[in-house]
Design a protein around this motif. Sequence first.
Motif, PDB file in Angstrom:
ATOM      1  N   THR A   1      -0.471   3.925   9.671  1.00 44.00           N
ATOM      2  CA  THR A   1       0.830   3.411  10.959  1.00 44.00           C
ATOM      3  C   THR A   1       1.874   3.731   9.359  1.00 44.00           C
ATOM      4  OG1 THR A   1      -0.251   2.010  11.893  1.00 44.00           O
ATOM      5  CG2 THR A   1       2.487   2.294  11.780  1.00 44.00           C
ATOM      6  N   VAL A   2       1.654   2.651   8.006  1.00 48.58           N
ATOM      7  CA  VAL A   2       3.034   2.735   7.424  1.00 48.58           C
ATOM      8  C   VAL A   2       2.519   4.257   6.921  1.00 48.58           C
ATOM      9  CG1 VAL A   2       3.180   0.643   7.458  1.00 48.58           C
ATOM     10  CG2 VAL A   2       1.193   1.303   5.311  1.00 48.58           C
ATOM     11  N   GLY A   3       1.383   5.161   7.012  1.00 41.55           N
ATOM     12  CA  GLY A   3       0.966   6.334   5.641  1.00 41.55           C
ATOM     13  C   GLY A   3       0.438   5.900   4.868  1.00 41.55           C
ATOM     14  N   ALA A   4      -0.168   4.632   4.544  1.00 45.51           N
ATOM     15  CA  ALA A   4      -1.083   4.258   3.217  1.00 45.51           C
ATOM     16  C   ALA A   4      -1.684   5.275   3.370  1.00 45.51           C
ATOM     17  CB  ALA A   4      -1.109   3.181   3.038  1.00 45.51           C
ATOM     18  N   ARG A   5      -2.657   5.232   1.670  1.00 47.74           N
ATOM     19  CA  ARG A   5      -3.312   6.197   1.635  1.00 47.74           C
ATOM     20  C   ARG A   5      -5.029   5.252   1.229  1.00 47.74           C
ATOM     21  NH1 ARG A   5      -3.559   9.520  -3.844  1.00 47.74           N
ATOM     22  NH2 ARG A   5      -5.604  10.163  -2.918  1.00 47.74           N
ATOM     23  N   ILE A   6      -6.090   5.379   2.480  1.00 51.14           N
ATOM     24  CA  ILE A   6      -7.220   4.276   1.945  1.00 51.14           C
ATOM     25  C   ILE A   6      -8.133   5.038   0.912  1.00 51.14           C
ATOM     26  CG2 ILE A   6      -9.131   2.958   3.273  1.00 51.14           C
ATOM     27  CD1 ILE A   6      -7.223   3.557   5.618  1.00 51.14           C
ATOM     28  N   LEU A   7      -8.450   4.212   0.408  1.00 46.83           N
ATOM     29  CA  LEU A   7      -9.325   5.325  -1.213  1.00 46.83           C
ATOM     30  C   LEU A   7     -10.755   4.875  -0.710  1.00 46.83           C
ATOM     31  CD1 LEU A   7      -6.716   4.092  -4.205  1.00 46.83           C
ATOM     32  CD2 LEU A   7      -6.492   6.088  -2.821  1.00 46.83           C
ATOM     33  N   GLY A   8     -10.720   3.919  -0.152  1.00 42.97           N
ATOM     34  CA  GLY A   8     -12.308   3.180   0.283  1.00 42.97           C
ATOM     35  C   GLY A   8     -12.409   1.739   0.449  1.00 42.97           C
ATOM     36  N   VAL A   9     -13.693   1.709   1.015  1.00 42.04           N
ATOM     37  CA  VAL A   9     -14.122   0.574   1.684  1.00 42.04           C
ATOM     38  C   VAL A   9     -15.125   0.129   0.586  1.00 42.04           C
ATOM     39  CG1 VAL A   9     -15.289  -1.045   3.719  1.00 42.04           C
ATOM     40  CG2 VAL A   9     -13.496   0.869   4.110  1.00 42.04           C
ATOM     41  N   VAL A  10     -14.989  -1.604   0.794  1.00 41.53           N
ATOM     42  CA  VAL A  10     -16.138  -2.060  -0.078  1.00 41.53           C
ATOM     43  C   VAL A  10     -16.760  -3.463   0.881  1.00 41.53           C
ATOM     44  CG1 VAL A  10     -16.417  -3.745  -1.970  1.00 41.53           C
ATOM     45  CG2 VAL A  10     -14.681  -1.436  -2.528  1.00 41.53           C
ATOM     46  N   VAL A  11     -17.860  -3.024   0.986  1.00 43.69           N
ATOM     47  CA  VAL A  11     -19.195  -3.878   1.805  1.00 43.69           C
ATOM     48  C   VAL A  11     -19.098  -5.673   0.858  1.00 43.69           C
ATOM     49  CG1 VAL A  11     -20.913  -4.312   3.309  1.00 43.69           C
ATOM     50  CG2 VAL A  11     -19.279  -2.798   3.163  1.00 43.69           C
TER      51      VAL A  11
ATOM     52  N   SER B   1      -7.144  -3.159  10.729  1.00 45.49           N
ATOM     53  CA  SER B   1      -6.921  -3.250   9.739  1.00 45.49           C
ATOM     54  C   SER B   1      -6.126  -1.386   9.810  1.00 45.49           C
ATOM     55  CB  SER B   1      -7.734  -3.964   8.880  1.00 45.49           C
ATOM     56  OG  SER B   1      -8.538  -5.337   9.538  1.00 45.49           O
ATOM     57  N   VAL B   2      -7.512  -0.586   9.379  1.00 51.23           N
ATOM     58  CA  VAL B   2      -7.240   0.237   9.362  1.00 51.23           C
ATOM     59  C   VAL B   2      -5.851   1.123   9.692  1.00 51.23           C
ATOM     60  CG1 VAL B   2      -8.297   2.974  10.114  1.00 51.23           C
ATOM     61  CG2 VAL B   2     -10.150   1.080   8.545  1.00 51.23           C
ATOM     62  N   GLY B   3      -5.589   0.639  10.776  1.00 51.64           N
ATOM     63  CA  GLY B   3      -4.719   1.474  11.763  1.00 51.64           C
ATOM     64  C   GLY B   3      -3.247   0.459  11.225  1.00 51.64           C
ATOM     65  N   ALA B   4      -3.284  -0.168  10.639  1.00 49.18           N
ATOM     66  CA  ALA B   4      -2.237  -0.692   9.666  1.00 49.18           C
ATOM     67  C   ALA B   4      -1.542  -0.236   9.326  1.00 49.18           C
ATOM     68  CB  ALA B   4      -2.382  -2.406   9.156  1.00 49.18           C
ATOM     69  N   LEU B   5      -3.103   0.025   7.958  1.00 55.97           N
ATOM     70  CA  LEU B   5      -2.158   1.251   6.874  1.00 55.97           C
ATOM     71  C   LEU B   5      -2.293   2.316   6.997  1.00 55.97           C
ATOM     72  CD1 LEU B   5      -5.581  -0.233   4.786  1.00 55.97           C
ATOM     73  CD2 LEU B   5      -3.011  -0.853   4.136  1.00 55.97           C
TER      74      LEU B   5
ATOM     75  N   SER C   1       0.211  -1.374  -0.050  1.00 53.87           N
ATOM     76  CA  SER C   1       0.005  -0.120  -0.278  1.00 53.87           C
ATOM     77  C   SER C   1       1.280   1.650   0.333  1.00 53.87           C
ATOM     78  CB  SER C   1      -0.895  -0.191   1.349  1.00 53.87           C
ATOM     79  OG  SER C   1      -1.299  -1.176   0.837  1.00 53.87           O
ATOM     80  N   LYS C   2       1.354   0.916   0.589  1.00 56.68           N
ATOM     81  CA  LYS C   2       3.035   2.209   0.412  1.00 56.68           C
ATOM     82  C   LYS C   2       3.122   2.290  -0.616  1.00 56.68           C
ATOM     83  CE  LYS C   2       5.576   5.415   2.735  1.00 56.68           C
ATOM     84  NZ  LYS C   2       4.674   6.768   2.727  1.00 56.68           N
ATOM     85  N   LEU C   3       4.143   1.142  -1.064  1.00 57.84           N
ATOM     86  CA  LEU C   3       4.244   1.426  -3.169  1.00 57.84           C
ATOM     87  C   LEU C   3       3.423   2.105  -3.764  1.00 57.84           C
ATOM     88  CD1 LEU C   3       6.206  -1.318  -2.669  1.00 57.84           C
ATOM     89  CD2 LEU C   3       7.431   0.536  -1.691  1.00 57.84           C
ATOM     90  N   THR C   4       2.194   1.989  -3.532  1.00 54.45           N
ATOM     91  CA  THR C   4       1.007   2.536  -4.633  1.00 54.45           C
ATOM     92  C   THR C   4       0.442   3.386  -4.405  1.00 54.45           C
ATOM     93  OG1 THR C   4      -0.641   1.132  -3.581  1.00 54.45           O
ATOM     94  CG2 THR C   4       0.656   0.028  -5.217  1.00 54.45           C
TER      95      THR C   4
END
Length: 535
Positions: free
Chosen positions: A432-442, A426-430, A403-406
């Motif tokens: 923590t590395v500074g990754a962008r969370i683009l969205g959630v798919v239910v 899971s959100v915290g794990a992303l 996620s950090k590389l993309t």
Amino acid sequence: MQGRGAGSGSDSVELQDYLTILRKRWVSIVVLTALAVAGAVAASLLATPMYRATTQVFVSVQGGSSTTELLQGSNFTRQQVTSYTNLATSPLVLGPVIDEMGLDERAESLAGRVTADSPLNTSLINLSVTHENPAIAAALADAIADEFTDVISELETPASGGDSAVKISVVRDAAAPTSPTSPNTKLNLALGLLVGLALGVGFAILREVLDTRVRGEADVAKVTSTSVIGTIGYDEDAPQHPLIVQSSPHSHRAEAFRRLRTNLQFLDIADRPQSIVVTSSLPGEGKSTTTINTAISLADAGSRVALIDADLRRPSVARYMGLEGGVGLTTVLIGKAAVEDVIQPWGNGYLHVLPSGQIPPNPSELLGSQAMANLLDKLTRTYDIVLVDTAPLLPVTDAAILSKLTGGAVLVVGANKLHRNQLAESVGALETVGARILGVVVNQQVRKQGDAYTYYDYASHTSTGEPVTPPAGRRGSRALRRSAKDVRPTRPASAASRQPISASQQRGEGIAGLWPGEPLSGSSQPGSGEQRTPR
């Protein structure tokens, strides 16, 4: 985007929240209420009917001719009435009654069925007896009244002799009751209804508090402020038809993937990411099928898509899509092959798939290597969008590294499988590395019948009106397009775009011709009517 704790958003519970719980758990409430009412009915039917007979006596003072004496006598009797009511249930009164009527019980047992009370500010005493037999109840009440009169007269007789100053008179004889006093069926039903409702509502609220599973967008909003960019409905046949966009393009789930495709295309339109990691918190939430169907939808819309199977723990993309998975990502990362030699075309030629290859002993190190960064950079310059299917976030760190590389990550949440605390982790794990969370798919969300737009659930028909049935198998889109060619035009697809790579192609002899960009290894690029030159 900043995540919120799993417990946030529930500190203040409003009336609307309770109404939502009642609508959601109404079945439990109705069942518990029905059980409580049924229990009340059963208790009323099984209970032995009891009859109550009552006799009434009057307490007065004898003698006294003046008004003052009469008033003093009246006050005296009111004071004595309280003591007399207690005497009515004593063995001194009940013992002789038991002997007279030949009852086989003790005075203490009979006292439990006898009550004595006096109306306020009166000299009257009501003697009541409860029994299974109404006639016996009346006979006992009259016998107790007679014995009570004798005991009081004896107790109030002066020691020096003479008549008792207190006179007990029976003013109402007991009559055999015609209807039982218990069980009170109406009262029992009312109590059962109230108790059942209270238990049902309490149980519903308790279940809601203890149930932390993510079921929909509202539960996601309790954990994170990240937008829900797609909701895929539940389908029990999904495991048998994983590529729903291909096998049933007019279904609700296929349309949901097209909506997800549209939302992805408009994510951060000023800075749209070209590479997206698709991951989940736990295995079994449907991240791989979500990634594949989204890639197919994007390719159907004319975008050049590269799909990478970067789940080096349990790869599944090649198996779902019917491709050769022996060579792929790991082969490229260790330098054994060039990406244009192992990437495989699929479908209409706009989608290219890079399988995982052999499972390595060091997945995290390979995915976080400079070779992986260079590969992503090359693919993002060649394709419109690169989708990367990765391992789940909680068991391993592969997805967080990628996620950090993309350009960012899309988090797939399996409805009724994932708990809110796991989603928060899971959100915290992303983050923590500074990754962008683009969205959630239910994914796999159970919907009610009224939630679906059934009007638009069409199936393709031929000119004769017969519905077109998709052929069986995973890789049947060519046959599907052939059967529906009279219905709508489709892009031509070459035979090579459907076949897994051969042994000669694994060695780099011919697959480069299907590479959508410029030749990267010096191999020629034969013309193909379904390929587009890079922009």
